[in-house]
Design a protein around this motif. Structure first.
Motif, PDB file in Angstrom:
ATOM      1  N   ALA A 198       0.770  -1.177   0.076  1.00  0.00           N
ATOM      2  CA  ALA A 198       0.095   0.124   0.163  1.00  0.00           C
ATOM      3  C   ALA A 198       1.036   1.236  -0.060  1.00  0.00           C
ATOM      4  N   LEU A 199       0.360   2.374  -0.290  1.00  0.00           N
ATOM      5  CA  LEU A 199       1.031   3.517  -0.429  1.00  0.00           C
ATOM      6  C   LEU A 199       0.186   4.816   0.265  1.00  0.00           C
ATOM      7  N   LEU A 200       1.017   5.430   1.344  1.00  0.00           N
ATOM      8  CA  LEU A 200       0.192   6.446   2.072  1.00  0.00           C
ATOM      9  C   LEU A 200       0.130   7.879   1.173  1.00  0.00           C
ATOM     10  N   ALA A 201      -0.630   8.463   0.700  1.00  0.00           N
ATOM     11  CA  ALA A 201      -0.600   9.590  -0.207  1.00  0.00           C
ATOM     12  C   ALA A 201      -1.300  10.722   0.613  1.00  0.00           C
ATOM     13  N   VAL A 202      -0.960  11.901   0.209  1.00  0.00           N
ATOM     14  CA  VAL A 202      -1.315  13.126   0.503  1.00  0.00           C
ATOM     15  C   VAL A 202      -2.366  13.917  -0.285  1.00  0.00           C
ATOM     16  N   SER A 203      -3.773  13.972  -0.096  1.00  0.00           N
ATOM     17  CA  SER A 203      -4.877  14.338  -0.933  1.00  0.00           C
ATOM     18  C   SER A 203      -5.052  15.917  -0.771  1.00  0.00           C
ATOM     19  N   VAL A 204      -5.084  16.740  -1.656  1.00  0.00           N
ATOM     20  CA  VAL A 204      -5.120  18.058  -1.177  1.00  0.00           C
ATOM     21  C   VAL A 204      -6.376  18.628  -2.113  1.00  0.00           C
ATOM     22  N   THR A 205      -7.485  19.071  -1.553  1.00  0.00           N
ATOM     23  CA  THR A 205      -8.597  20.015  -2.099  1.00  0.00           C
ATOM     24  C   THR A 205      -9.029  21.233  -1.872  1.00  0.00           C
ATOM     25  N   ASP A 206      -9.394  22.025  -2.625  1.00  0.00           N
ATOM     26  CA  ASP A 206      -9.838  23.323  -2.348  1.00  0.00           C
ATOM     27  C   ASP A 206     -11.360  23.378  -1.971  1.00  0.00           C
ATOM     28  N   GLU A 207     -11.822  23.648  -0.694  1.00  0.00           N
ATOM     29  CA  GLU A 207     -13.020  23.859  -0.237  1.00  0.00           C
ATOM     30  C   GLU A 207     -13.412  25.041   0.138  1.00  0.00           C
ATOM     31  N   GLY A 208     -14.057  25.657  -0.690  1.00  0.00           N
ATOM     32  CA  GLY A 208     -14.311  27.155  -0.482  1.00  0.00           C
ATOM     33  C   GLY A 208     -13.093  28.040  -0.832  1.00  0.00           C
ATOM     34  N   GLU A 209     -12.718  28.874   0.309  1.00  0.00           N
ATOM     35  CA  GLU A 209     -11.508  29.821   0.111  1.00  0.00           C
ATOM     36  C   GLU A 209     -10.320  29.011   0.931  1.00  0.00           C
ATOM     37  N   GLN A 210     -10.435  27.726   1.363  1.00  0.00           N
ATOM     38  CA  GLN A 210      -9.421  26.960   2.139  1.00  0.00           C
ATOM     39  C   GLN A 210      -8.852  25.757   1.571  1.00  0.00           C
ATOM     40  N   GLN A 211      -7.613  25.363   1.569  1.00  0.00           N
ATOM     41  CA  GLN A 211      -6.991  24.336   1.151  1.00  0.00           C
ATOM     42  C   GLN A 211      -7.079  23.236   2.151  1.00  0.00           C
ATOM     43  N   ILE A 212      -7.662  22.063   1.761  1.00  0.00           N
ATOM     44  CA  ILE A 212      -7.764  21.116   2.830  1.00  0.00           C
ATOM     45  C   ILE A 212      -6.628  19.964   2.473  1.00  0.00           C
ATOM     46  N   GLU A 213      -6.146  19.222   3.425  1.00  0.00           N
ATOM     47  CA  GLU A 213      -5.158  18.179   3.253  1.00  0.00           C
ATOM     48  C   GLU A 213      -5.692  17.040   4.060  1.00  0.00           C
ATOM     49  N   ARG A 214      -5.506  15.651   3.522  1.00  0.00           N
ATOM     50  CA  ARG A 214      -5.970  14.585   4.163  1.00  0.00           C
ATOM     51  C   ARG A 214      -4.849  13.436   3.538  1.00  0.00           C
ATOM     52  N   MET A 215      -4.828  12.358   4.424  1.00  0.00           N
ATOM     53  CA  MET A 215      -3.801  11.384   4.031  1.00  0.00           C
ATOM     54  C   MET A 215      -4.861  10.186   3.689  1.00  0.00           C
ATOM     55  N   VAL A 216      -4.257   9.677   2.549  1.00  0.00           N
ATOM     56  CA  VAL A 216      -5.412   8.593   1.941  1.00  0.00           C
ATOM     57  C   VAL A 216      -4.372   7.244   1.749  1.00  0.00           C
ATOM     58  N   MET A 217      -5.069   6.090   2.241  1.00  0.00           N
ATOM     59  CA  MET A 217      -4.256   4.875   2.081  1.00  0.00           C
ATOM     60  C   MET A 217      -4.617   4.081   0.723  1.00  0.00           C
ATOM     61  N   LEU A 218      -3.611   4.252  -0.155  1.00  0.00           N
ATOM     62  CA  LEU A 218      -3.996   3.544  -1.399  1.00  0.00           C
ATOM     63  C   LEU A 218      -3.396   2.085  -1.619  1.00  0.00           C
ATOM     64  N   GLY A 219      -4.539   1.389  -1.972  1.00  0.00           N
ATOM     65  CA  GLY A 219      -4.084  -0.070  -2.110  1.00  0.00           C
ATOM     66  C   GLY A 219      -3.732  -0.244  -3.601  1.00  0.00           C
ATOM     67  N   TYR A 220      -2.618  -0.951  -3.848  1.00  0.00           N
ATOM     68  CA  TYR A 220      -2.296  -1.318  -5.323  1.00  0.00           C
ATOM     69  C   TYR A 220      -3.468  -2.304  -5.952  1.00  0.00           C
ATOM     70  N   ASP A 221      -4.530  -2.502  -5.293  1.00  0.00           N
ATOM     71  CA  ASP A 221      -5.760  -3.111  -5.985  1.00  0.00           C
ATOM     72  C   ASP A 221      -6.697  -2.216  -6.370  1.00  0.00           C
ATOM     73  N   GLY A 222      -6.215  -0.858  -6.305  1.00  0.00           N
ATOM     74  CA  GLY A 222      -7.209   0.379  -6.462  1.00  0.00           C
ATOM     75  C   GLY A 222      -8.192   0.678  -5.415  1.00  0.00           C
ATOM     76  N   SER A 223      -8.046   0.397  -4.293  1.00  0.00           N
ATOM     77  CA  SER A 223      -8.896   0.692  -3.006  1.00  0.00           C
ATOM     78  C   SER A 223      -8.170   2.159  -2.539  1.00  0.00           C
ATOM     79  N   ALA A 224      -9.021   3.014  -1.836  1.00  0.00           N
ATOM     80  CA  ALA A 224      -8.622   4.058  -1.181  1.00  0.00           C
ATOM     81  C   ALA A 224      -9.370   4.436   0.005  1.00  0.00           C
ATOM     82  N   THR A 225      -8.570   4.836   1.019  1.00  0.00           N
ATOM     83  CA  THR A 225      -9.276   4.735   2.385  1.00  0.00           C
ATOM     84  C   THR A 225      -8.509   6.070   3.066  1.00  0.00           C
ATOM     85  N   SER A 226      -9.443   7.048   3.384  1.00  0.00           N
ATOM     86  CA  SER A 226      -9.043   8.094   4.211  1.00  0.00           C
ATOM     87  C   SER A 226      -8.701   7.904   5.432  1.00  0.00           C
TER      88      SER A 226
END
Length: 353
Positions: free
Chosen positions: A85-113
């Motif tokens: 698995a790979l731990l990734a950082v995901s960045v989104t713009d929510e309104g005027e604020q940038q939000i970051e979260r960590m996502v566990m990516l499985g090489y089988d295509g799964s993704a869990t925050s």
């Protein structure tokens, strides 16, 4: 001085070079059989889809897969030990604020925050057994370090300093964490136990020290410092003794170094070097002899080196005409080949077993 650490981005405002038919600097191409014999996979960021997404590819360029497909900018941060698995950082713009979260990516295509969601959640570093991870976040302060289990449970705050704590790096034995703190007025390297106790200051200078990286045997820490008027790589014992500049020649404020990466056996450091007014190059320095070898081509802007699992090759970012690609080079620089080429930048490679 408080140093603000950011998700690495490739600076594209550089003079582009004309793409040549030959390999950079006249370097020979890697034989196809050599490429196909390389183990592991390379994960990286690609902007071929107009925003940063994470892809995976074999070292010979085959088996390209897109691992993320969401309305966010995604960056590979820390492969989970064991390679599943790979731990990734995901960045989104929510309104005027940038939000970051960590996502566990499985090489089988799964993704869990997992873990907290905040304006800053970054720089994760795994324990050697992959059971827990430490990271920096502004969840309850300007920036502090937290630890949690792989499943996202057991969140524990490890530091509490209003000046900020950054860039944790777990030691190879999992007993200690090196990190950066501005608690004493400027960025310095510290080490604490894995439970957050027993903090010791490792560096002490009135300029900034940052980006600590443990040697594979846990005896030394490489870090960056601007104490001599330019960003340079230094190493120091885990006890804070025996400070050494990587380049043992006289101080040179016209030479900047960045992105140090230990070889798997701990005998070499790969890094990015650039002389003022010149082009960034990837180099490998043998710590036993002090010899430094430039391994990237003269006709490319090179950065972000990462070692193969066996330490015989490196993958790095090569910009030859304003469109960065991924190249693999032998650690002695004798042969190299482009393994990922696409319209849009490809960058931030991680080579996983």
């Amino acid at each position: 001085m408080i140093r603000i650490f950011r998700i690495p981005v490739l600076l594209l405002a550089v003079a582009a070079c004309q793409r040549a038919n030959a390999e950079p600097g006249g370097t020979a191409s890697l034989p196809r059989g050599e490429l196909r014999g390389l183990a592991g996979r390379i994960v990286f960021v690609s902007e071929r889809d107009s925003q940063p997404e994470i892809y995976s590819v074999r070292p010979d360029g085959r088996g390209l897969r897109r691992l993320t497909d969401a309305a966010s900018a995604d960056y590979p941060a820390a492969p989970v030990p064991g390679g599943n698995a790979l731990l990734a950082v995901s960045v989104t713009d929510e309104g005027e604020q940038q939000i970051e979260r960590m996502v566990m990516l499985g090489y089988d295509g799964s993704a869990t925050s997992i873990g907290p969601v905040s304006a800053r959640v970054r720089s994760p570093s795994w324990s050697p057994d992959g059971r827990w991870v430490v990271f920096e976040s502004d969840t309850a302060s300007f920036r502090d370090l937290y630890r949690m289990r792989r499943d996202g449970g057991g969140l524990q705050r490890l530091t509490q300093n209003p000046e900020g704590n950054f860039e944790p790096s777990v030691s190879p034995d999992g007993q200690s964490i090196a990190f950066v703190s501005s608690r004493d007025g400027d960025a310095e390297v510290y080490v604490m136990r894995a439970d957050g106790t027993g903090t010791r200051r490792i560096t002490a200078f009135h300029r900034d020290d940052w980006a600590p990286r443990w040697s594979p045997d846990g005896k030394r820490i490489a870090f960056l410092s601007d104490r001599e008027g330019a960003d340079r790589v230094f190493t120091v014992g885990a006890d804070g003794l025996d400070l050494q500049r990587l380049d043992t020649t006289a101080p040179d404020s016209a030479l900047a170094e960045a992105e140090p990466a230990w070889s798997p056996d701990g005998t070499r450091l790969a890094l990015t070097v650039r002389r003022r007014g010149g082009t960034a190059r990837v180099a490998v320095q043998d710590l036993r002899t002090g010899k430094r070898t430039i391994v990237s081509g003269a006709d490319e802007v090179a950065s972000m080196p990462a070692w193969s699992p066996d330490g015989r090759h490196l993958v790095y970012v090569a910009d030859r005409q304003g469109d960065p690609d991924l190249r693999i080079v032998r650690a002695d620089g004798t042969a190299a080949s482009t393994v990922v080429r696409s319209p849009g930048p490809d960058w931030l490679p991680r080579w996983i077993p």
